[in-house]
Scaffold this motif. Structure first.
Motif, short mmCIF file in Angstrom:
data_model
loop_
_atom_site.label_atom_id
_atom_site.label_comp_id
_atom_site.label_asym_id
_atom_site.label_seq_id
_atom_site.Cartn_x
_atom_site.Cartn_y
_atom_site.Cartn_z
N VAL A 166 8.89 -4.48 -3.95
CA VAL A 166 9.45 -5.54 -3.51
C VAL A 166 10.44 -5.41 -2.41
O VAL A 166 10.90 -5.83 -1.25
N LYS A 167 11.44 -4.44 -2.84
CA LYS A 167 12.55 -4.13 -2.08
C LYS A 167 12.10 -3.36 -0.75
O LYS A 167 12.71 -3.74 0.26
N LEU A 168 11.26 -2.63 -0.81
CA LEU A 168 10.69 -1.79 0.25
C LEU A 168 10.06 -2.85 1.27
O LEU A 168 10.10 -2.84 2.59
N LEU A 169 9.27 -3.89 0.78
CA LEU A 169 8.72 -4.56 1.23
C LEU A 169 9.85 -5.52 2.26
O LEU A 169 9.71 -5.80 3.53
N LEU A 170 10.61 -6.36 1.62
CA LEU A 170 11.87 -6.82 2.34
C LEU A 170 12.79 -5.95 3.16
O LEU A 170 12.89 -6.67 4.64
N TRP A 171 12.87 -4.64 3.00
CA TRP A 171 13.55 -4.08 3.93
C TRP A 171 12.60 -3.81 5.15
O TRP A 171 13.18 -3.85 6.42
N ILE A 172 11.36 -3.27 5.09
CA ILE A 172 10.53 -3.22 6.02
C ILE A 172 10.39 -4.55 7.16
O ILE A 172 10.26 -4.12 8.32
N VAL A 196 -4.32 6.35 4.30
CA VAL A 196 -5.55 7.00 3.57
C VAL A 196 -5.43 8.64 3.36
O VAL A 196 -5.84 9.15 2.50
N LEU A 197 -4.63 9.05 4.43
CA LEU A 197 -4.49 10.50 4.54
C LEU A 197 -3.34 11.15 3.89
O LEU A 197 -3.04 12.53 3.72
N ILE A 198 -2.24 10.39 3.40
CA ILE A 198 -1.09 10.88 3.18
C ILE A 198 -1.03 11.79 1.81
O ILE A 198 -0.70 12.99 1.86
N ASN A 199 -1.53 11.31 0.51
CA ASN A 199 -1.83 11.93 -0.50
C ASN A 199 -2.74 13.17 -0.45
O ASN A 199 -2.40 14.45 -0.78
N PRO A 200 -4.01 13.06 0.25
CA PRO A 200 -4.82 14.18 0.11
C PRO A 200 -4.31 15.20 1.33
O PRO A 200 -4.78 16.45 1.22
N LEU A 201 -3.68 14.89 2.24
CA LEU A 201 -3.48 15.79 3.40
C LEU A 201 -2.07 15.96 3.98
O LEU A 201 -1.35 16.73 3.77
N GLY A 237 0.81 -1.16 0.08
CA GLY A 237 -0.15 -0.15 0.03
C GLY A 237 0.94 1.22 0.06
O GLY A 237 0.53 2.37 -0.68
N PHE A 238 1.87 1.29 0.66
CA PHE A 238 2.70 2.45 0.78
C PHE A 238 3.40 2.50 -0.70
O PHE A 238 3.65 3.87 -0.88
N GLY A 239 3.95 1.48 -1.10
CA GLY A 239 4.54 1.56 -2.56
C GLY A 239 3.39 2.14 -3.33
O GLY A 239 3.95 2.93 -4.37
N ILE A 240 2.35 1.57 -3.39
CA ILE A 240 1.38 2.38 -4.29
C ILE A 240 1.11 3.79 -4.12
O ILE A 240 1.21 4.57 -5.14
#
Length: 277
Positions: A130-136, A196-201, A117-120
């Protein structure tokens, strides 16, 4: 010359009964405060427990995912119930730490979903997601968890254990479990509710964006500190656990400073995620 007369049998029985009573009281006291003596036939070594835990990590049929999901839900609504179960495990299996890796597996799956979800939201490519997922999962959750658990294990055993002479101590695996318990609400608040609030706010350059984003961090980290406090306060041989709540003051001070400086922590996190993948 008078003949030797042996003392009455009652003397021996009194001494035997006295010693037995002392032994029984000592054993009972050791059990209740968590004696982990390696001489006890009921205790297995930490190495054997670790091997057993790792063996079960890939045997999904032996994991109780339903109970792990119950624990995750109650970490939000009633975390005391979760730690009450740890006390029951001590009475039945003579260890506070989990012997079922189902909670860790579900937590990792939650990380996978929220990372996607964060990547999208960040507009990353599939490879970077995938790299972000493995890192987290392996760095943010497991590696950082090992470091935090080791620090808490050392601090509690060194400074907070009530009576060290009887051999009780905080299990490292239990310290890791406490971290996982406290980290799950952080994951849900920062990687799910905030998403859900990252992009709009929150990603905007407004003061209200900084206020909302940093408040999410205040609530999430405050919950982490509180659940960590609960985890160690249920141990009967640990004293002065209220000291574990002291970082709350520092957390609030940092929160005020970030607002005064206009530093949006969530935007900093997004920048960090983007540049490390």
């Amino acid at each position: 010359m008078s003949s030797y007369k042996s003392p009455p049998s009652s003397v021996y029985s009194f001494a035997t009964s006295t010693n037995s009573a002392r032994t029984a009281r000592s054993s009972e006291f050791s059990y209740h405060i968590g004696d982990h003596s390696t001489k006890s036939k009921w205790c297995t070594s930490a190495t054997n427990k670790t091997k057993k835990y790792l063996r079960r990590l890939f045997r999904f049929r032996q994991m109780d995912f339903e109970f792990a999901a119950w624990q995750m839900m109650h970490l939000f609504v009633s975390p005391q119930k979760v730690y009450r179960n740890f006390q029951y495990r001590k009475q039945t299996k003579n260890q506070f730490a989990r012997d079922d890796p189902a909670f860790l597996v579900l937590l990792s799956l939650c990380f996978c979903v929220t990372s996607i979800g964060f990547g999208i939201v960040m507009g990353l490519s599939a490879g970077k997601i995938v790299k972000l997922l493995l890192w987290i999962v392996f760095i943010d959750c497991v590696a950082v968890g090992i470091v935090i658990a080791t620090i808490m294990w050392f601090v509690t055993n060194r400074y907070l254990v009530l009576v060290s002479r009887v051999g009780q101590d905080v299990e490292w695996a239990y310290a890791f479990d406490v971290h996982l318990n406290a980290f799950f609400p952080v994951l849900m608040i920062l990687h799910c509710l905030q998403l859900v609030l990252i992009n709009p706010l929150i990603a905007k350059e407004w003061f209200i964006s900084t206020l909302v984003g940093n408040t999410f961090w205040l609530v999430a980290l405050g919950y982490y500190i509180y659940i960590t406090f609960l985890g160690y306060s249920v141990l009967p041989f640990v004293k002065k656990t209220v000291a574990l709540l002291s970082p709350m003051v520092l957390l609030f001070v940092i929160y005020v400073i970030t607002l005064a400086c206009g530093w949006n922590i969530t935007r900093g996190l997004l920048w960090f995620y983007e540049h490390r993948v």
